[in-house]
Design a protein around this motif. Structure first.
Motif, PDB file in Angstrom:
ATOM      1  N   LEU A  24       0.825  -1.201   0.000  1.00  0.00           N
ATOM      2  CA  LEU A  24       0.000   0.000   0.000  1.00  0.00           C
ATOM      3  C   LEU A  24       0.862   1.255   0.000  1.00  0.00           C
ATOM      4  N   GLU A  39      -2.957   5.189   0.065  1.00  0.00           N
ATOM      5  CA  GLU A  39      -3.920   4.086   0.099  1.00  0.00           C
ATOM      6  C   GLU A  39      -4.154   3.563   1.513  1.00  0.00           C
ATOM      7  N   MET A  40      -3.241   3.851   2.430  1.00  0.00           N
ATOM      8  CA  MET A  40      -3.370   3.353   3.798  1.00  0.00           C
ATOM      9  C   MET A  40      -4.486   4.087   4.528  1.00  0.00           C
ATOM     10  N   PRO A  41      -5.250   3.353   5.330  1.00  0.00           N
ATOM     11  CA  PRO A  41      -6.260   4.012   6.155  1.00  0.00           C
ATOM     12  C   PRO A  41      -5.584   4.977   7.137  1.00  0.00           C
ATOM     13  N   ALA A  75      -6.795   0.090  11.539  1.00  0.00           N
ATOM     14  CA  ALA A  75      -7.333  -0.281  10.227  1.00  0.00           C
ATOM     15  C   ALA A  75      -6.210  -0.666   9.268  1.00  0.00           C
ATOM     16  N   THR A  76      -5.061  -0.015   9.378  1.00  0.00           N
ATOM     17  CA  THR A  76      -3.908  -0.386   8.547  1.00  0.00           C
ATOM     18  C   THR A  76      -3.485  -1.815   8.845  1.00  0.00           C
ATOM     19  N   SER A 112      -5.984  -4.265   7.548  1.00  0.00           N
ATOM     20  CA  SER A 112      -5.931  -4.399   6.085  1.00  0.00           C
ATOM     21  C   SER A 112      -4.800  -5.334   5.663  1.00  0.00           C
ATOM     22  N   GLY A 144      -5.888  -8.920   8.393  1.00  0.00           N
ATOM     23  CA  GLY A 144      -7.211  -9.064   8.967  1.00  0.00           C
ATOM     24  C   GLY A 144      -8.016 -10.272   8.548  1.00  0.00           C
ATOM     25  N   SER A 145      -7.560 -11.037   7.598  1.00  0.00           N
ATOM     26  CA  SER A 145      -8.343 -12.215   7.210  1.00  0.00           C
ATOM     27  C   SER A 145      -7.949 -13.416   8.065  1.00  0.00           C
ATOM     28  N   SER A 151      -0.440 -11.558  -1.755  1.00  0.00           N
ATOM     29  CA  SER A 151      -0.749 -10.289  -1.102  1.00  0.00           C
ATOM     30  C   SER A 151       0.234 -10.010   0.040  1.00  0.00           C
ATOM     31  N   ASP A 195       2.917  -7.011   0.311  1.00  0.00           N
ATOM     32  CA  ASP A 195       2.903  -6.094   1.453  1.00  0.00           C
ATOM     33  C   ASP A 195       4.195  -6.136   2.266  1.00  0.00           C
TER      34      ASP A 195
END
Length: 112
Positions: free
Chosen positions: A2, A6-8, A13-14, A17, A20-21, A59, A63
């Motif tokens: 990111l 694009e980062m929150p 939240a970062t 993102s 978080g899954s 991903s 990252d």
């Protein structure tokens, strides 16, 4: 990876993102132990599809959380390991583990 735009704005939240899954968390849990090959991860993470595992690993590599190492062998061998950035998340996982242990212990006592 990111970009800053694009980062929150929220740091939580970062983090969410990035990991978080459910599957990313479990992949990282395994990689804290040792490097793993794709098929080992796929067998160990019961219920994950090959597509979701592939997408998650790509991903996480993008990252900067994991490193993919392809060895020039026949048959080809690829291993996934945590990068230094990924390893820096160890305290988060330690806290999650301790919280989970406490929850399991207290939940059993209050709901049996």
């Amino acid at each position: 990876m990111l970009t800053k735009k694009e980062m929150p704005l929220c740091p939580v939240a970062t983090t969410v993102s990035l990991i978080g899954s459910k599957w990313k968390l479990l992949i990282m849990r395994n990689l804290f132990i040792r490097p793993w090959r794709f098929n080992e991860l796929h067998r160990n993470l019961e219920g994950i599809s090959q597509k979701v595992l592939t997408d998650s690993l790509r991903s996480m590599e993008s990252d900067g959380l994991i490193i993919r190492t392809a060895y020039p062998e026949v048959p080809p061998r690829v291993e996934y390991a945590l990068s230094e950035l990924g390893k820096s998340m160890h305290p988060i996982f330690d806290s999650m583990e301790q919280w989970g242990i406490s929850y399991q212990k207290n939940y059993k006592q209050t709901h049996e």
